[in-house]
Design an enzyme around this catalytic site. Sequence first.
Site, PDB file in Angstrom:
ATOM      1  CB  CYS A 139      -0.892  -0.010   1.244  1.00 36.30           C
ATOM      2  SG  CYS A 139      -1.980   1.425   1.361  1.00 36.30           S
ATOM      3  CG  HIS A 150      -5.579  -2.517  -1.070  1.00 33.77           C
ATOM      4  ND1 HIS A 150      -4.490  -3.071  -0.446  1.00 33.77           N
ATOM      5  CD2 HIS A 150      -5.410  -1.168  -0.984  1.00 33.77           C
ATOM      6  CE1 HIS A 150      -3.712  -2.100   0.020  1.00 33.77           C
ATOM      7  NE2 HIS A 150      -4.240  -0.938  -0.309  1.00 33.77           N
ATOM      8  CD  GLU A 151      -6.761   1.081  -3.727  1.00 31.27           C
ATOM      9  OE1 GLU A 151      -6.767   1.914  -2.797  1.00 31.27           O
ATOM     10  OE2 GLU A 151      -5.711   0.553  -4.144  1.00 31.27           O
ATOM     11  CG  HIS A 153      -7.509   2.616   1.496  1.00 28.91           C
ATOM     12  ND1 HIS A 153      -6.668   2.824   2.568  1.00 28.91           N
ATOM     13  CD2 HIS A 153      -6.732   2.058   0.536  1.00 28.91           C
ATOM     14  CE1 HIS A 153      -5.441   2.412   2.264  1.00 28.91           C
ATOM     15  NE2 HIS A 153      -5.453   1.932   1.037  1.00 28.91           N
TER      16      HIS A 153
HETATM   17 ZN    ZN Z   1      -3.790   1.059   0.123  1.00 27.16          ZN
END
Ligand code: ZN
Length: 185
Positions: free
Chosen positions: A109, A151-152, A155
Amino acid sequence: MTQHSLKTMGELRSIIELGNPILRQVALPILDVTDEKIQGLIDDLLVTVKQANGVGIAASQVAQSCQLMIVASRPNPRYPDAPEMEPTAILNPRILSHSTETVKGWEGCLSVPEIRGWVPRYQAIEIEYCDRNGKLQKMEMTDFVARIFQHEFDHFNGLVFVDRVESPQDLITEEAYQQQIQKSE
Ligand code: ZN
């Protein structure tokens, strides 16, 4: 004058790192996708993710806590085996369905430099999202691209990949990753 000629080039934004409380905030939906500030943010994220050799970035990583991400899989020094795709701005997405199967893979990341983790993700997902023109789109994603999205998407909920590893032993340094893992693949 065409609409395209009105667009400005994106500018590099600085990426915030783990420990900055913004990364732990829940991102708000974007109410007006066509807003100039949002369009500018999209252009800036496209430039920033490319310059940083990323394959994806969430707006919260440049301290803008809204539901906007770029998914931009392409081979680069950090991910030499990434499949090539057109960089895509994804706004206000939701996951419509996902495979029961999960697969583990190495993730890094841009906000967690020098660390890689062995992270389980759904192998396939179907998402619905708003594109940068305000149109509702559906997309099926599998394997590495599905991994980037998940993954995003994390966030948006204030989560990073280190929260997703099954054991702290599934975290290694970037250098160890480059030496041991990437060479053996
Ligand atoms: Zn990330």
